[in-house]
Design a protein around this motif. Structure first.
Motif, mmCIF file in Angstrom:
data_model
loop_
_atom_site.group_PDB
_atom_site.id
_atom_site.type_symbol
_atom_site.label_atom_id
_atom_site.label_comp_id
_atom_site.label_asym_id
_atom_site.label_seq_id
_atom_site.Cartn_x
_atom_site.Cartn_y
_atom_site.Cartn_z
ATOM 1 N N VAL A 1 0.851 -1.188 0.000
ATOM 2 C CA VAL A 1 0.000 0.000 0.000
ATOM 3 C C VAL A 1 0.892 1.245 0.000
ATOM 4 O O VAL A 1 2.042 1.193 0.416
ATOM 5 C CB VAL A 1 -0.959 0.041 1.215
ATOM 6 C CG1 VAL A 1 -1.976 -1.068 1.152
ATOM 7 C CG2 VAL A 1 -0.188 -0.009 2.516
ATOM 8 N N SER A 2 0.340 2.346 -0.474
ATOM 9 C CA SER A 2 1.029 3.634 -0.448
ATOM 10 C C SER A 2 0.043 4.697 -0.018
ATOM 11 O O SER A 2 -1.141 4.618 -0.339
ATOM 12 C CB SER A 2 1.563 4.007 -1.838
ATOM 13 O OG SER A 2 2.506 3.074 -2.273
ATOM 14 N N LYS A 3 0.536 5.682 0.695
ATOM 15 C CA LYS A 3 -0.269 6.843 1.049
ATOM 16 C C LYS A 3 0.203 7.977 0.149
ATOM 17 O O LYS A 3 1.393 8.275 0.085
ATOM 18 C CB LYS A 3 -0.071 7.213 2.514
ATOM 19 C CG LYS A 3 -0.931 8.376 2.950
ATOM 20 C CD LYS A 3 -0.739 8.623 4.435
ATOM 21 C CE LYS A 3 -1.582 9.766 4.926
ATOM 22 N NZ LYS A 3 -1.389 9.973 6.372
ATOM 23 N N VAL A 4 -0.733 8.572 -0.594
ATOM 24 C CA VAL A 4 -0.376 9.615 -1.545
ATOM 25 C C VAL A 4 -1.179 10.885 -1.280
ATOM 26 O O VAL A 4 -2.292 10.835 -0.749
ATOM 27 C CB VAL A 4 -0.589 9.161 -3.009
ATOM 28 C CG1 VAL A 4 0.332 8.005 -3.357
ATOM 29 C CG2 VAL A 4 -2.027 8.787 -3.271
ATOM 30 N N LEU A 5 -0.601 11.995 -1.643
ATOM 31 C CA LEU A 5 -1.279 13.287 -1.608
ATOM 32 C C LEU A 5 -1.603 13.639 -3.052
ATOM 33 O O LEU A 5 -0.702 13.692 -3.899
ATOM 34 C CB LEU A 5 -0.371 14.354 -0.986
ATOM 35 C CG LEU A 5 -0.916 15.776 -0.978
ATOM 36 C CD1 LEU A 5 -2.165 15.861 -0.106
ATOM 37 C CD2 LEU A 5 0.146 16.739 -0.487
ATOM 38 N N LEU A 6 -2.878 13.822 -3.347
ATOM 39 C CA LEU A 6 -3.323 14.121 -4.705
ATOM 40 C C LEU A 6 -3.854 15.547 -4.771
ATOM 41 O O LEU A 6 -4.652 15.950 -3.929
ATOM 42 C CB LEU A 6 -4.420 13.150 -5.124
ATOM 43 C CG LEU A 6 -4.055 11.672 -5.097
ATOM 44 C CD1 LEU A 6 -5.286 10.814 -5.336
ATOM 45 C CD2 LEU A 6 -2.977 11.371 -6.114
ATOM 46 N N LYS A 7 -3.408 16.280 -5.774
ATOM 47 C CA LYS A 7 -3.887 17.649 -5.990
ATOM 48 C C LYS A 7 -4.411 17.742 -7.424
ATOM 49 O O LYS A 7 -3.636 17.844 -8.367
ATOM 50 C CB LYS A 7 -2.770 18.659 -5.771
ATOM 51 C CG LYS A 7 -2.327 18.752 -4.335
ATOM 52 C CD LYS A 7 -1.318 19.857 -4.150
ATOM 53 C CE LYS A 7 -0.916 19.954 -2.695
ATOM 54 N NZ LYS A 7 0.047 21.039 -2.467
ATOM 55 N N PRO A 8 -5.737 17.711 -7.582
ATOM 56 C CA PRO A 8 -6.287 17.828 -8.938
ATOM 57 C C PRO A 8 -6.199 19.277 -9.426
ATOM 58 O O PRO A 8 -6.562 20.203 -8.707
ATOM 59 C CB PRO A 8 -7.745 17.392 -8.762
ATOM 60 C CG PRO A 8 -8.056 17.659 -7.323
ATOM 61 C CD PRO A 8 -6.768 17.503 -6.572
ATOM 62 N N TRP A 9 -5.687 19.454 -10.634
ATOM 63 C CA TRP A 9 -5.602 20.785 -11.236
ATOM 64 C C TRP A 9 -6.815 21.055 -12.112
ATOM 65 O O TRP A 9 -7.087 22.190 -12.467
ATOM 66 C CB TRP A 9 -4.312 20.903 -12.038
ATOM 67 C CG TRP A 9 -3.116 20.971 -11.157
ATOM 68 C CD1 TRP A 9 -2.551 19.936 -10.452
ATOM 69 C CD2 TRP A 9 -2.345 22.113 -10.828
ATOM 70 N NE1 TRP A 9 -1.480 20.371 -9.720
ATOM 71 C CE2 TRP A 9 -1.323 21.714 -9.946
ATOM 72 C CE3 TRP A 9 -2.407 23.450 -11.212
ATOM 73 C CZ2 TRP A 9 -0.391 22.592 -9.441
ATOM 74 C CZ3 TRP A 9 -1.464 24.321 -10.719
ATOM 75 C CH2 TRP A 9 -0.474 23.899 -9.839
ATOM 76 N N THR A 10 -7.506 20.001 -12.478
ATOM 77 C CA THR A 10 -8.752 20.126 -13.233
ATOM 78 C C THR A 10 -9.823 19.396 -12.433
ATOM 79 O O THR A 10 -9.510 18.690 -11.476
ATOM 80 C CB THR A 10 -8.603 19.493 -14.635
ATOM 81 O OG1 THR A 10 -8.079 18.167 -14.492
ATOM 82 C CG2 THR A 10 -7.678 20.301 -15.517
#
Length: 107
Positions: A31-40
């Motif tokens: 598993v991975s913990k990710v930070l997602l920032k949608p630009w659209t």
């Protein structure tokens, strides 16, 4: 992301990588913990980008788990997706920000 889709962009930062030993027949699931920032703001953008572009769906995402992440079903009954911060632009009034602490079940 995909040729039949409208253009979209998500910034993805890996916060940590590890394993869980819950719910899998062979014991450990990566598993991975990710930070997602949608630009659209496309529908299902984060889910589509992780499953089809990165190659790993969000843990517990039954709709997009087709890339070999069926083990995720056994680990959790809910999708492990959380909005830490949400900024909503208001017409002529700036931006309204909402923040929420991380759920305890993410640990």
């Amino acid at each position: 992301a995909l040729p039949e889709m409208r253009p979209s962009l998500t910034k993805c930062t890996v916060l940590w990588r590890g394993h869980t030993d819950r719910g899998s027949d062979d014991g450990r699931v990566a598993v991975s913990k990710v930070l997602l920032k949608p630009w659209t703001g496309r529908r299902h953008q984060l889910r589509v980008h992780l499953a089809h572009v990165v190659g790993f769906s969000i843990l517990g995402d039954k709709a997009y788990e087709g890339n070999g992440n069926q083990k995720g079903r056994a680990i959790t009954k809910r999708m492990c997706l959380h909005a830490k911060q949400l900024d909503i632009p208001l017409k002529g009034k700036g931006t309204m920000r909402f923040e929420a602490p991380e759920p305890l079940w993410f640990d």
